[in-house]
Design a protein around this motif. Structure first.
Motif, PDB file in Angstrom:
ATOM      1  N   VAL A  87      44.196 -53.978  45.926  1.00  0.00           N
ATOM      2  CA  VAL A  87      43.407 -52.974  46.631  1.00  0.00           C
ATOM      3  C   VAL A  87      44.215 -52.317  47.752  1.00  0.00           C
ATOM      4  O   VAL A  87      43.875 -51.218  48.220  1.00  0.00           O
ATOM      5  N   VAL A  88      45.307 -52.965  48.209  1.00  0.00           N
ATOM      6  CA  VAL A  88      46.118 -52.389  49.290  1.00  0.00           C
ATOM      7  C   VAL A  88      46.783 -51.086  48.858  1.00  0.00           C
ATOM      8  O   VAL A  88      47.170 -50.267  49.701  1.00  0.00           O
ATOM      9  N   ALA A  89      46.938 -50.880  47.552  1.00  0.00           N
ATOM     10  CA  ALA A  89      47.571 -49.661  47.048  1.00  0.00           C
ATOM     11  C   ALA A  89      46.545 -48.596  46.669  1.00  0.00           C
ATOM     12  O   ALA A  89      46.915 -47.515  46.195  1.00  0.00           O
ATOM     13  N   GLU A  90      45.292 -48.870  46.909  1.00  0.00           N
ATOM     14  CA  GLU A  90      44.228 -47.944  46.533  1.00  0.00           C
ATOM     15  C   GLU A  90      44.263 -46.683  47.393  1.00  0.00           C
ATOM     16  O   GLU A  90      44.471 -46.734  48.607  1.00  0.00           O
ATOM     17  N   LYS A  91      44.067 -45.529  46.769  1.00  0.00           N
ATOM     18  CA  LYS A  91      44.035 -44.247  47.468  1.00  0.00           C
ATOM     19  C   LYS A  91      42.583 -43.824  47.686  1.00  0.00           C
ATOM     20  O   LYS A  91      41.768 -43.833  46.747  1.00  0.00           O
ATOM     21  N   THR A  92      42.242 -43.455  48.910  1.00  0.00           N
ATOM     22  CA  THR A  92      40.879 -43.035  49.231  1.00  0.00           C
ATOM     23  C   THR A  92      40.927 -41.758  50.071  1.00  0.00           C
ATOM     24  O   THR A  92      41.985 -41.345  50.551  1.00  0.00           O
ATOM     25  N   SER A  93      39.764 -41.166  50.261  1.00  0.00           N
ATOM     26  CA  SER A  93      39.641 -39.967  51.094  1.00  0.00           C
ATOM     27  C   SER A  93      38.410 -40.115  51.977  1.00  0.00           C
ATOM     28  O   SER A  93      37.510 -40.906  51.667  1.00  0.00           O
ATOM     29  N   PRO A  94      38.326 -39.350  53.088  1.00  0.00           N
ATOM     30  CA  PRO A  94      37.158 -39.455  53.981  1.00  0.00           C
ATOM     31  C   PRO A  94      35.828 -39.193  53.275  1.00  0.00           C
ATOM     32  O   PRO A  94      34.798 -39.714  53.694  1.00  0.00           O
ATOM     33  N   GLN A  95      35.860 -38.401  52.204  1.00  0.00           N
ATOM     34  CA  GLN A  95      34.615 -38.105  51.490  1.00  0.00           C
ATOM     35  C   GLN A  95      34.001 -39.349  50.863  1.00  0.00           C
ATOM     36  O   GLN A  95      32.782 -39.397  50.613  1.00  0.00           O
ATOM     37  N   ASP A  96      34.836 -40.374  50.631  1.00  0.00           N
ATOM     38  CA  ASP A  96      34.322 -41.611  50.029  1.00  0.00           C
ATOM     39  C   ASP A  96      33.413 -42.383  50.983  1.00  0.00           C
ATOM     40  O   ASP A  96      32.726 -43.317  50.555  1.00  0.00           O
ATOM     41  N   TYR A  97      33.423 -42.002  52.284  1.00  0.00           N
ATOM     42  CA  TYR A  97      32.708 -42.799  53.280  1.00  0.00           C
ATOM     43  C   TYR A  97      31.639 -42.006  54.017  1.00  0.00           C
ATOM     44  O   TYR A  97      31.159 -42.453  55.059  1.00  0.00           O
ATOM     45  N   ILE A  98      31.266 -40.850  53.487  1.00  0.00           N
ATOM     46  CA  ILE A  98      30.249 -40.040  54.150  1.00  0.00           C
ATOM     47  C   ILE A  98      28.917 -40.796  54.166  1.00  0.00           C
ATOM     48  O   ILE A  98      28.426 -41.265  53.137  1.00  0.00           O
ATOM     49  N   ASN A  99      28.349 -40.945  55.385  1.00  0.00           N
ATOM     50  CA  ASN A  99      27.060 -41.619  55.595  1.00  0.00           C
ATOM     51  C   ASN A  99      27.062 -43.079  55.128  1.00  0.00           C
ATOM     52  O   ASN A  99      26.026 -43.622  54.741  1.00  0.00           O
ATOM     53  N   LYS A 100      28.209 -43.721  55.158  1.00  0.00           N
ATOM     54  CA  LYS A 100      28.301 -45.114  54.716  1.00  0.00           C
ATOM     55  C   LYS A 100      28.830 -46.060  55.784  1.00  0.00           C
ATOM     56  O   LYS A 100      28.700 -47.274  55.650  1.00  0.00           O
ATOM     57  N   GLY A 101      29.473 -45.531  56.823  1.00  0.00           N
ATOM     58  CA  GLY A 101      30.152 -46.371  57.799  1.00  0.00           C
ATOM     59  C   GLY A 101      29.257 -46.904  58.900  1.00  0.00           C
ATOM     60  O   GLY A 101      28.025 -46.847  58.831  1.00  0.00           O
ATOM     61  N   TYR A 102      29.916 -47.436  59.931  1.00  0.00           N
ATOM     62  CA  TYR A 102      29.259 -48.025  61.100  1.00  0.00           C
ATOM     63  C   TYR A 102      28.283 -49.121  60.683  1.00  0.00           C
ATOM     64  O   TYR A 102      27.084 -49.093  60.998  1.00  0.00           O
ATOM     65  N   LEU A 103      28.794 -50.101  59.979  1.00  0.00           N
ATOM     66  CA  LEU A 103      27.976 -51.235  59.528  1.00  0.00           C
ATOM     67  C   LEU A 103      27.966 -52.314  60.601  1.00  0.00           C
ATOM     68  O   LEU A 103      29.008 -52.653  61.171  1.00  0.00           O
ATOM     69  N   ASN A 104      26.805 -52.873  60.871  1.00  0.00           N
ATOM     70  CA  ASN A 104      26.670 -53.893  61.925  1.00  0.00           C
ATOM     71  C   ASN A 104      27.318 -55.205  61.490  1.00  0.00           C
ATOM     72  O   ASN A 104      27.039 -55.713  60.405  1.00  0.00           O
ATOM     73  N   LEU A 105      28.166 -55.742  62.381  1.00  0.00           N
ATOM     74  CA  LEU A 105      28.834 -57.012  62.090  1.00  0.00           C
ATOM     75  C   LEU A 105      28.434 -58.119  63.065  1.00  0.00           C
ATOM     76  O   LEU A 105      28.647 -59.292  62.780  1.00  0.00           O
ATOM     77  N   SER A 106      27.902 -57.736  64.210  1.00  0.00           N
ATOM     78  CA  SER A 106      27.427 -58.742  65.171  1.00  0.00           C
ATOM     79  C   SER A 106      26.296 -58.134  65.990  1.00  0.00           C
ATOM     80  O   SER A 106      26.391 -56.998  66.462  1.00  0.00           O
ATOM     81  N   VAL A 107      25.216 -58.921  66.137  1.00  0.00           N
ATOM     82  CA  VAL A 107      24.021 -58.438  66.828  1.00  0.00           C
ATOM     83  C   VAL A 107      23.543 -59.491  67.816  1.00  0.00           C
ATOM     84  O   VAL A 107      23.543 -60.698  67.514  1.00  0.00           O
ATOM     85  N   LEU A 108      23.148 -59.043  69.006  1.00  0.00           N
ATOM     86  CA  LEU A 108      22.520 -59.893  70.018  1.00  0.00           C
ATOM     87  C   LEU A 108      21.018 -59.670  69.963  1.00  0.00           C
ATOM     88  O   LEU A 108      20.551 -58.528  69.970  1.00  0.00           O
ATOM     89  N   LEU A 109      20.247 -60.757  69.885  1.00  0.00           N
ATOM     90  CA  LEU A 109      18.784 -60.676  69.847  1.00  0.00           C
ATOM     91  C   LEU A 109      18.227 -61.431  71.046  1.00  0.00           C
ATOM     92  O   LEU A 109      18.634 -62.574  71.319  1.00  0.00           O
ATOM     93  N   GLU A 110      17.284 -60.808  71.767  1.00  0.00           N
ATOM     94  CA  GLU A 110      16.702 -61.395  72.979  1.00  0.00           C
ATOM     95  C   GLU A 110      15.192 -61.181  72.980  1.00  0.00           C
ATOM     96  O   GLU A 110      14.714 -60.089  72.676  1.00  0.00           O
ATOM     97  N   GLY A 111      14.455 -62.241  73.309  1.00  0.00           N
ATOM     98  CA  GLY A 111      13.006 -62.100  73.403  1.00  0.00           C
ATOM     99  C   GLY A 111      12.275 -63.383  73.065  1.00  0.00           C
ATOM    100  O   GLY A 111      12.859 -64.469  73.033  1.00  0.00           O
ATOM    101  N   ASN A 112      10.985 -63.246  72.808  1.00  0.00           N
ATOM    102  CA  ASN A 112      10.138 -64.382  72.423  1.00  0.00           C
ATOM    103  C   ASN A 112       9.991 -64.371  70.901  1.00  0.00           C
ATOM    104  O   ASN A 112       9.223 -63.582  70.342  1.00  0.00           O
ATOM    105  N   PHE A 113      10.725 -65.253  70.248  1.00  0.00           N
ATOM    106  CA  PHE A 113      10.719 -65.289  68.787  1.00  0.00           C
ATOM    107  C   PHE A 113       9.467 -65.991  68.267  1.00  0.00           C
ATOM    108  O   PHE A 113       8.941 -66.919  68.891  1.00  0.00           O
ATOM    109  N   HIS A 114       9.033 -65.541  67.086  1.00  0.00           N
ATOM    110  CA  HIS A 114       7.965 -66.229  66.374  1.00  0.00           C
ATOM    111  C   HIS A 114       8.594 -67.212  65.389  1.00  0.00           C
ATOM    112  O   HIS A 114       9.613 -66.925  64.760  1.00  0.00           O
TER     113      HIS A 114
END
Length: 561
Positions: A405-432
């Protein structure tokens, strides 16, 4: 006595009286004035509270003295001025600057002893008007208090940054570094951290560096869930004595009884850090003859719990164009194997852009086979700590992961409306509770359906806290990649998470302090070196000389009559 003599004596007496009154008032009322725009030398309330903990002499030895490069002289001066602030509020704090390279014959012994204490020097390139030279600097300090010792890193590692950028980042963290060290060495450990075992979590040697760092500030102990089957209520009672539970890369399915124990620990105010691999894929397994592995979903039986708490870790892999570098063999030259650097897209290199104190001012953080996290609406406050880049997308599993996969060719169009995926989240409050309105796996008279205010952090990569092992099977620094020689900020991120969840002093908030450091443009300085010298050195002397001549002329003209 002549009138003018009486007048002078009266003025002298008044002056002496005013000076005495000012000195008395100064001894009664203490205040320091900070005239900098960003209040760089104004200690935060948290730092002042920490300074009050120092009841006995505390000695700080700083190993930055001698002929230092310009950037490090700036760091040295900022360190000195900040320590003077600490000392001004508590004279039990004493410090000195030491040159470890001062004595030629003894220097090697000193350097060796510093190495043994974990104080490694850095070799930097000094650029002086275009001429480059090498210099070795120890950007470290050691604090000693009541026969206890702690290292203080003064230079913050920022991968890919210039020395000047590293120094700027270090100055921004300076108050935090010093206050954190003083707090560690003077405050008795009170909070307890449980390292959850029993479901195939990472072994102690693979999180050894993290455990060692935690031990400096908190009590720590392994906590196995194996005994839940025999005594679930006793296991829950024992776990409730801890303040934080870390679940690091479990690989075996959790039973409902084990889930209820963890759930009630959370509901009763316990803090948690979840390091979860939702997809089974391992980097070490890739280095086989085929250079490929099958990544498949991992069923840990935690999805219903996570859903109730307000998040979901998808059984997909994040593929990011802004990945971490990887070295791969590309052929042989003679008897030597040739290696080349590539970008490994399944190891996102995340540069935080959040202003939250956990991640503010952190450098690159390396993930391996991370999964995207979805947040759900349930009344719990959620803060996104880390995200993939805009040029990222998710790959469903099961799927083949191949080194090609390191030799794979891509373009910005391949990632339109697909990026910024959450990898770590902080949760605070009174859990159920995940077992609210459900039949309980085991009877518990103290069962609570809704909990006390608490916090948890979810990280969709179990290996983020994993350190590599050297050839002697000993842990290397957390965040250090032996294959590429890069050091990432994984350790700082993990410790910031722990400190934030357990912090009752507000120490973590010092990291948010912004310091403005205006710097000269070196290229312009080199081009106009003579002019710059005249403006910075010659002009002040010239102004002083002109002022002296004018003053002498006016004085002579006035009294010569």
């Amino acid at each position: 006595m002549k009138p003018y003599t009486q007048k002078n004596l009266k003025a002298l007496g008044i002056t002496i009286f005013v000076l005495i009154v000012l000195n008395v008032l100064g001894s009664l009322f203490f205040h320091r004035f900070d005239l900098t725009k960003d209040k760089r030398y104004t200690l935060s309330e948290t730092s002042l509270q920490i300074v009050k903990q120092v009841k006995n002499p505390l000695s700080i030895k700083i190993y930055m003295q001698g002929d230092l490069p310009a950037d490090f002289r700036r760091l040295q001066q900022e360190t000195k001025q900040l320590l003077e602030e600490f000392q001004a509020y508590n004279n039990n704090i004493v410090f000195e600057f030491v040159n470890p390279m001062e004595n030629g014959e003894e220097s090697m012994d000193v350097v060796k002893s510093l190495y043994q204490k974990g104080l490694t020097p850095i070799n930097i390139t000094v650029d002086d008007k275009g001429k480059q030279s090498q210099a070795m600097v120890f950007p470290w300090a050691i604090a000693v208090y009541n026969n206890k010792e702690v290292n203080i890193p003064l230079l913050k590692n920022i991968m890919g940054a210039s020395t000047t950028q590293k120094v700027i980042g270090s100055i921004q963290h300076l108050e935090y570094s010093i206050a954190d060290a003083i707090n560690k060495i003077t405050k008795d450990r009170q909070k307890k951290v449980a390292i959850i075992k029993g479901n195939g979590e990472l072994s102690e040697i693979h999180i050894g560096k993290l455990l060692r760092q935690i031990k400096e500030s908190y009590y720590i102990g392994p906590f196995t869930l194996d005994c839940v089957a025999k005594d679930p209520n006793g296991t829950l009672a024992a776990l409730k004595k801890y303040d934080l539970a870390i679940i690091s890369k479990p690989t075996e399915r959790f039973s409902d009884e084990e889930k209820q124990v963890l759930d009630q620990f959370i509901i009763n105010g316990g803090k948690t850090i979840w390091l979860i691999d939702q997809v089974a894929a391992d980097m070490d397994s890739l280095y086989n003859q085929s250079g490929a592995i099958l990544a498949y979903p991992r069923d840990l039986n935690l999805n219903d719990m996570f859903f109730k708490y307000g998040f979901r870790i998808n059984p997909d892999l994040v593929k990011d164009e802004q990945g971490s570098p990887i070295k791969l063999a590309t052929g042989e030259q003679g008897s030597a194997t040739q290696y080349q650097d590539f970008i490994w897209k399944f190891a996102p290199l995340v540069h935080p852009n959040s202003e939250h104190p956990i991640v503010k001012h952190l450098g690159g953080i390396k993930f391996d086979f991370a999964s995207p996290i979805d947040t759900l609406k349930n009344g719990i406050k959620k803060t996104i700590l880390l995200q993939s880049s805009q040029y990222s997308r998710q790959i469903g599993s099961p799927a083949e992961v191949n080194l090609n996969v390191v030799a794979e060719k891509t373009s910005p169009q391949d990632y339109i409306n697909k990026g910024y995926l959450n990898l770590s989240v902080l949760l605070e409050g009174n859990f159920h509770s995940a077992f609210e309105n459900r039949v309980l796996p085991f009877k518990n008279d103290s069962f609570q359906p809704k909990g006390k205010p608490t916090k948890m952090i979810v990280i969709s990569d179990g290996d983020l806290a994993r350190n590599q092992l050297d050839k002697n099977m000993m842990p290397v620094e957390l965040g250090y990649d032996q294959r590429t020689g890069n050091l990432y900020d994984n350790k700082d991120f993990m410790m910031n998470c722990i400190n934030y969840l357990l912090d009752d002093t507000g120490l973590i908030n010092i990291r948010s302090k912004d310091v403005e450091l205006p710097l000269l443009d070196k290229e312009k300085v080199y081009e106009n070196y003579t002019t710059t010298q005249f403006i910075t050195i010659g002009l002040p002397i010239l102004i002083l000389l002109v002022f002296g001549l004018i003053f002498t002329f006016i004085r002579k003209r006035k009294y010569s009559k």
